[in-house]
Design an enzyme around this catalytic site. Sequence first.
Site, PDB file in Angstrom:
ATOM      1  N   CYS A  32      14.104 -24.087 -15.080  1.00 56.86           N
ATOM      2  CA  CYS A  32      13.620 -23.406 -16.287  1.00 56.86           C
ATOM      3  C   CYS A  32      14.197 -24.059 -17.545  1.00 56.86           C
ATOM      4  O   CYS A  32      13.494 -24.172 -18.565  1.00 56.86           O
ATOM      5  CB  CYS A  32      13.985 -21.925 -16.249  1.00 56.86           C
ATOM      6  SG  CYS A  32      12.983 -20.964 -15.085  1.00 56.86           S
ATOM      7  N   GLU A  79      -4.256  -1.124  -7.114  1.00 54.10           N
ATOM      8  CA  GLU A  79      -3.406  -0.179  -6.390  1.00 54.10           C
ATOM      9  C   GLU A  79      -3.443   1.152  -7.127  1.00 54.10           C
ATOM     10  O   GLU A  79      -3.003   1.241  -8.277  1.00 54.10           O
ATOM     11  CB  GLU A  79      -1.963  -0.671  -6.293  1.00 54.10           C
ATOM     12  CG  GLU A  79      -1.772  -1.925  -5.461  1.00 54.10           C
ATOM     13  CD  GLU A  79      -0.309  -2.301  -5.297  1.00 54.10           C
ATOM     14  OE1 GLU A  79       0.566  -1.447  -5.589  1.00 54.10           O
ATOM     15  OE2 GLU A  79      -0.026  -3.447  -4.897  1.00 54.10           O
ATOM     16  N   GLN A  81       9.119   3.021   2.947  1.00 58.32           N
ATOM     17  CA  GLN A  81       8.866   4.061   3.946  1.00 58.32           C
ATOM     18  C   GLN A  81       8.522   5.405   3.297  1.00 58.32           C
ATOM     19  O   GLN A  81       7.812   6.219   3.895  1.00 58.32           O
ATOM     20  CB  GLN A  81      10.090   4.224   4.844  1.00 58.32           C
ATOM     21  CG  GLN A  81      10.383   2.993   5.696  1.00 58.32           C
ATOM     22  CD  GLN A  81      11.655   3.155   6.506  1.00 58.32           C
ATOM     23  OE1 GLN A  81      11.820   4.131   7.241  1.00 58.32           O
ATOM     24  NE2 GLN A  81      12.573   2.204   6.373  1.00 58.32           N
ATOM     25  N   GLU A 108       1.683  -8.702  -8.554  1.00 59.51           N
ATOM     26  CA  GLU A 108       2.454  -8.110  -9.639  1.00 59.51           C
ATOM     27  C   GLU A 108       3.436  -9.099 -10.260  1.00 59.51           C
ATOM     28  O   GLU A 108       4.655  -8.919 -10.222  1.00 59.51           O
ATOM     29  CB  GLU A 108       3.198  -6.863  -9.144  1.00 59.51           C
ATOM     30  CG  GLU A 108       2.269  -5.741  -8.711  1.00 59.51           C
ATOM     31  CD  GLU A 108       2.992  -4.524  -8.193  1.00 59.51           C
ATOM     32  OE1 GLU A 108       2.367  -3.455  -8.105  1.00 59.51           O
ATOM     33  OE2 GLU A 108       4.210  -4.629  -7.868  1.00 59.51           O
ATOM     34  N   HIS A 143       6.753   5.845   0.629  1.00 60.15           N
ATOM     35  CA  HIS A 143       5.542   5.702  -0.182  1.00 60.15           C
ATOM     36  C   HIS A 143       4.361   6.200   0.650  1.00 60.15           C
ATOM     37  O   HIS A 143       4.084   5.707   1.732  1.00 60.15           O
ATOM     38  CB  HIS A 143       5.333   4.223  -0.547  1.00 60.15           C
ATOM     39  CG  HIS A 143       4.309   3.995  -1.614  1.00 60.15           C
ATOM     40  ND1 HIS A 143       2.988   4.374  -1.481  1.00 60.15           N
ATOM     41  CD2 HIS A 143       4.413   3.409  -2.834  1.00 60.15           C
ATOM     42  CE1 HIS A 143       2.324   4.026  -2.578  1.00 60.15           C
ATOM     43  NE2 HIS A 143       3.167   3.444  -3.414  1.00 60.15           N
TER      44      HIS A 143
END
Length: 671
Positions: free
Chosen positions: A156, A312, A361, A142, A363
Amino acid sequence: MTIGVCYFPEHWPRERWERDVEEMAAAGIEYVRMAEFSWAVLEPERGEFDFEWLDEAVELVGDHGMQAVLCTPTATPPKWLVDERPEILQEEPDGTVREHGSRRHYCFNSRSYREETERIVTKLADRYADDPHVAGWQTDNEFGCHRTVRCYCDDCADAFRAWLAEKYGSIEALNEAWGNAFWSQRYTAFEEVDPPGPTPAEHHPSRLLDYARFSSDSVVDYNRLHVDLLRERNPDWFVTHNFMGRFPTLDAYAVSEDLDLVSWDSYPTGFVQDRLEGEPTPDQLRAGDPDQVGMDHDLYRSALGRPFWVMEQQPGDVNWPPHCPQPGEGAMRLWAHHATGHGADAVLYFRWRRCLEGQEQYHAGLRNGDGSPDRGYHDAAQAAEELATIGDVDHVDAPVALLFDYDDLWALDEQPHAPDFDYWSLLEAFYGALRARGVQVDVVHPSADLAGYDAVVAPALHLVTADLADRLTAYVEAGGELLLGPRTGVKDAYNKLRPAPQPGPLADLVGATVDQHESLPPQIETRVRRAGDPDDTYAFRTWAEWLDADAASPLLTYAGDGVASGRTAAVRNAVGDGSAVYCGVWPAADLADDLVRPLLERAGVSHSDRLPDGLRVCERGGWTWVTNFSSGRYRIAAGDVSWLVGDATVEAFDVAVADDGIVDGLSVDRL
C-alpha cells in the site's frame, strides 16, 4: 420484481440439497446466490479443483426453474494460500498483521493477491461460461466490511506513492496543495510519503483525505479486475457487487461505474444499533428505521440511475449487533416491499438455513438448522406471491435530488469539530424531512446532471470547487430550488480552508456569508425563530453559523439571550427564475420540515401531509407502497383508491400497495 435467497450447499449433506431447492421453488424464489466464501472448498490444495459440488447445485437450481448468481470467492483466501504467500495479508496502521481465521484479511494492493485473484476468477468463469443456469456474478463480498478498505502494508505504501505522483506530478505541487509548511511537514520526494501511521497528535487533514481517496480507488481497481475477467468469458452475464449500508470508507459511486447492477445488504434491526445516532426505539428494534434503510436504497438505486438489488435481506434475528430482538410480525415481508417501492427489482434473503457451525451460528435463515420453516420463510413466500401479482413496474422517478459526496464525508469525519457531528446523521435530518412528506428522492453525487430535478437539497457541501458553484448557480437561474445546509463551501478540494468567507464560491448564489461558527453542547440553548416572529421558534443541534446577509432575505434568527441572539441563522436568495436557501444550523425535525415544505411548494413537487414516524410512502411507476415500520395502526385517507395488497387500514409492521399515485394530499389517521 422477484425474491431470492443466499444458499451454502457446501455446508449441508448432499442428500438434503434437492429438498432444499424444491422448497425454494415452492416459496416463489427465483434467484439463488452461491459460493462467495467457498475458495477452500473449490480449491482445497493449490491446483487441485473440485467443481463437482457446485456443478450439481447450479444444475439443481436450474432444473427447478430458478437461476444461479455465483460469486468470486476472494473474500476468504484459504489457509494454504496465506501460508504460501503471507504478503497478501492486511496490516493495521501500527504494523499489526490481520491474520487468517476470519474473512476479508487480504490487501487490495497486494501484487501477489491480484495474481491469485486472476487465477481463481478465470478458473471459475471458464467453468461456467456456457452454463445457461448462471445469470450473473457478484464480485467478492462486501468490500471493506470490518474496516478493511484501508490497509497500511508495504504494498500500500508503494501504491500510495505512485498514486500521489500520478495525481500531483511533482512533490512541490503536493506540498503546495496540502499546505505542508504547517508543522514542518514538507517532503522532498514522493518516496518520503508514508501511509498515515500512529502519531502523537492529529494527522495532516489533506494527507488523510488523499489516503482515503487512494484506498477507495484501490478497491475500485481491484473490483475492475474481477469485472473484466468475467465479461471476457461471457458478456451476457450481469456483474454486481453487494455494498454495505452507511459504509463510510468506500466510494460506491466509483465502484458502480464498472458494474451492470448495484446491490447492497440490508439488516434493519442491526443498523439502528450500530449506525444510527442515539438509542433505538422499541419499534426500531423490531423493524428498523425506514429513513435509514430508505436512504441506502436511494443511494444505491441512484448510483447507476436504474433499479438495484438487495443481495442480502435480513431474514429474522441476526448475530452481529449488540442485541438481537425478534423482528415484528411480518417485518421480513415489510422489508421486501419497502425495498421494491424504493426501486429494487430483486430481494434475496440471507440465508436459506441457519448455519450449524462457525461465526454465524446465531444468524437466522428462512429455514431453521433442522430444515423446518422459520418465521422469515412465510414472510418471504408471501412477499414473492404479492410481488408476482403486481408484476413489472417502471423505475422510480424522483423529483428531488439529495447531494451526497464521499469526499465531504471523509473530510468531515477527519475534522468533525464536535463529538456528535456525523455526516450521515446530518444528511438524514434533511432526507427524513423529505420522506416524511411522501417525496421520492435520488441520492446523487454533486457532479450529477441536476437539470431534471425540481428541487435539490445539499445538507453539507463541505468541499466546493468553482465548477460545482457554477453548476449550482446555473441550476437555480434556470428555475431550480436549492436548499443548502451548514458547513457548506468551507474548504477547497485539498481539504484546506479558503482565503474567503464561507460559503466561498457559493457566496454570490447564497447572497450571504458566514461571520462566525460554533459547535454547541446540549447545555447551551439551541433555538431559532422565524425572522420577525419572536413566538415561532424551532430547535436545532450541534452546529450554528452566524450569517451576514447581503442580497439574501433572512429566514431565521437565533433566539434566547446568548451571544448569537438576533443574528441571522438562515437566508433565502432569489436568483434568476429560482432561489437558494442557506440554513446555517443542523435542524431538528420540526425545523427541517419547515424548510422542506416551502421548498417543495415553490418547486411544484407533490407531497403529502407530514407522515407519522415509522410510516412512509413510496411511489414507483404509478404504484404506491405504504410501509409501516411501527407498532401503531393507521388509516390512509387518499380518495378513491384501488388496493392490490392490503387496504386503507395498515396494521403494525404491515404494508399496503395501491395501483395509483396517492401521495398528493394523502393524510393519515392513527387508529
